[in-house]
Design a protein around this motif. Structure first.
Motif, PDB file in Angstrom:
ATOM      1  N   PHE A 137       0.786  -1.177   0.039  1.00  0.00           N
ATOM      2  CA  PHE A 137      -0.103   0.092   0.039  1.00  0.00           C
ATOM      3  C   PHE A 137       0.918   1.417   0.176  1.00  0.00           C
ATOM      4  N   SER A 138       2.045   1.133   0.469  1.00  0.00           N
ATOM      5  CA  SER A 138       2.865   2.526   0.263  1.00  0.00           C
ATOM      6  C   SER A 138       3.043   2.793  -1.432  1.00  0.00           C
ATOM      7  N   LEU A 139       3.344   1.719  -1.917  1.00  0.00           N
ATOM      8  CA  LEU A 139       3.596   1.862  -3.604  1.00  0.00           C
ATOM      9  C   LEU A 139       2.168   2.274  -4.071  1.00  0.00           C
ATOM     10  N   PHE A 227      -2.460  -1.110 -12.204  1.00  0.00           N
ATOM     11  CA  PHE A 227      -1.291  -0.316 -11.291  1.00  0.00           C
ATOM     12  C   PHE A 227      -0.073  -0.611 -12.148  1.00  0.00           C
ATOM     13  N   LYS A 228       0.205  -1.572 -12.644  1.00  0.00           N
ATOM     14  CA  LYS A 228       1.491  -1.740 -13.200  1.00  0.00           C
ATOM     15  C   LYS A 228       1.592  -0.806 -14.375  1.00  0.00           C
ATOM     16  N   GLU A 237       9.267  -6.366 -10.025  1.00  0.00           N
ATOM     17  CA  GLU A 237       8.739  -5.656  -9.047  1.00  0.00           C
ATOM     18  C   GLU A 237       7.397  -5.910  -8.451  1.00  0.00           C
ATOM     19  N   MET A 238       6.466  -6.092  -9.526  1.00  0.00           N
ATOM     20  CA  MET A 238       5.134  -6.403  -9.035  1.00  0.00           C
ATOM     21  C   MET A 238       5.168  -7.756  -8.406  1.00  0.00           C
ATOM     22  N   LEU A 239       5.880  -8.846  -8.807  1.00  0.00           N
ATOM     23  CA  LEU A 239       6.156  -9.956  -8.044  1.00  0.00           C
ATOM     24  C   LEU A 239       6.528 -10.042  -6.652  1.00  0.00           C
ATOM     25  N   PHE A 242       3.491  -7.352  -4.526  1.00  0.00           N
ATOM     26  CA  PHE A 242       2.054  -7.587  -4.481  1.00  0.00           C
ATOM     27  C   PHE A 242       1.885  -8.946  -4.707  1.00  0.00           C
ATOM     28  N   ASN A 243       0.761  -9.349  -4.093  1.00  0.00           N
ATOM     29  CA  ASN A 243       0.572 -10.830  -4.099  1.00  0.00           C
ATOM     30  C   ASN A 243      -0.036 -11.264  -5.619  1.00  0.00           C
ATOM     31  N   CYS A 244      -0.247 -10.248  -6.456  1.00  0.00           N
ATOM     32  CA  CYS A 244      -0.400 -10.475  -7.767  1.00  0.00           C
ATOM     33  C   CYS A 244      -1.673 -11.614  -7.919  1.00  0.00           C
ATOM     34  N   GLY A 245      -2.867 -11.489  -6.975  1.00  0.00           N
ATOM     35  CA  GLY A 245      -3.981 -12.317  -7.207  1.00  0.00           C
ATOM     36  C   GLY A 245      -3.753 -13.594  -6.416  1.00  0.00           C
ATOM     37  N   VAL A 246      -2.563 -13.966  -6.003  1.00  0.00           N
ATOM     38  CA  VAL A 246      -2.525 -15.274  -5.325  1.00  0.00           C
ATOM     39  C   VAL A 246      -2.301 -14.923  -3.892  1.00  0.00           C
TER      40      VAL A 246
END
Length: 261
Positions: A137-139, A227-228, A237-239, A242-246
């Motif tokens: 959430f900071s990002l 968001f990406k 960095e996304m991986l 974030f949980n990226c849906g998992v």
């Protein structure tokens, strides 16, 4: 029997709740972040404690937070044993507050899930998240501020209002994990929190094994793609952020895959 404990918070997702003045679900997040860490060891949740620190007690807001904690405990199938509320003017700014949670579960030593039973060729299954849960959430807030994006923005018909989606509570995986563990179907579990998929999965893998994504059927959900793009974030960095849906990753033998699914 062994007691398994965890302590955690909600991070800067609190600021989104404060910005939107919505406090009814943040307590669920608090329980989830602690109890999901207990569940990865195959432990049955027993009880939860909360700590609320604030500048000055706002009974209405705190009641909403505690109601959320109670609901989270029901979802986790544990008792809310007690907690502490501390007023600290001078340390916290006006209307400022923080949350911490403490979870305890229990498991038979012989049934403890540590990842040591993961074998080469095991199936790896991702359990869907309810959204961003309580990490990154900071990002997220940095991107929204930089791009001047309002919480009221509608992203899509399915997602709806951005602020409401961001406050969707962290999913609690008690029901599915306890059901699978009852039948001894799991060799390992990874809770995808801070550090994302890249940092959390290796924690549970034996040193001689890695994870092969070559045959995966997982796809990055739309909100993460959005968001990406808005933040011009690399896929790596996304991986990591974030949980990226998992929300959780479970490991099972190929012989038990059909039973798990």
């Amino acid at each position: 029997p062994i007691l398994i404990s965890s302590a955690d918070g909600v991070g800067t997702k609190l600021q989104v709740a404060k910005d939107l003045k919505k406090y009814d679900s943040i307590g669920i997040d608090l329980v989830a972040m602690c109890m999901n860490d207990v569940l990865v060891h195959g432990a049955k949740p027993i009880f939860f404690l909360d700590y609320i620190a604030l500048e000055k007690l706002n009974i209405s807001n705190v009641q909403k937070i505690i109601n959320g904690i109670c609901l989270g405990c029901k979802q986790a199938k544990c008792s809310l044993l007690g907690g502490e509320t501390a007023e600290m003017p001078g340390l916290y700014k006006k209307n400022d507050f923080d949350l911490a949670g403490f979870a305890v579960g229990i498991a038979e030593k012989k049934n403890l899930i540590t990842g040591k039973n993961i074998r080469e060729g095991d199936e790896v299954i991702g359990l869907k998240s309810s959204g961003f849960h309580s990490n990154g959430f900071s990002l997220i807030r940095y991107i929204l501020k930089k791009k001047r994006i309002n919480y009221r923005k509608r992203i899509s018909k399915q997602i709806g209002n951005l602020g409401d989606f961001l406050l969707k509570p962290t999913k609690i995986y008690s029901k599915i994990i306890l059901e699978l563990e009852k039948d001894k179907l799991l060799n390992g579990i990874s809770h995808i929190t801070g550090g994302g998929i890249i940092d959390n999965i290796p924690r549970v893998l034996p040193k001689n094994l890695g994870l092969n994504f070559q045959n995966h059927n997982w796809e990055l959900p739309f909100i993460y793609k959005w968001f990406k793009e808005q933040g011009n974030i690399s896929f790596e960095e996304m991986l990591r952020v974030f949980n990226c849906g998992v929300g959780m990753v479970i490991f099972c033998s190929t012989k038990k895959e059909k039973m798990v699914r």
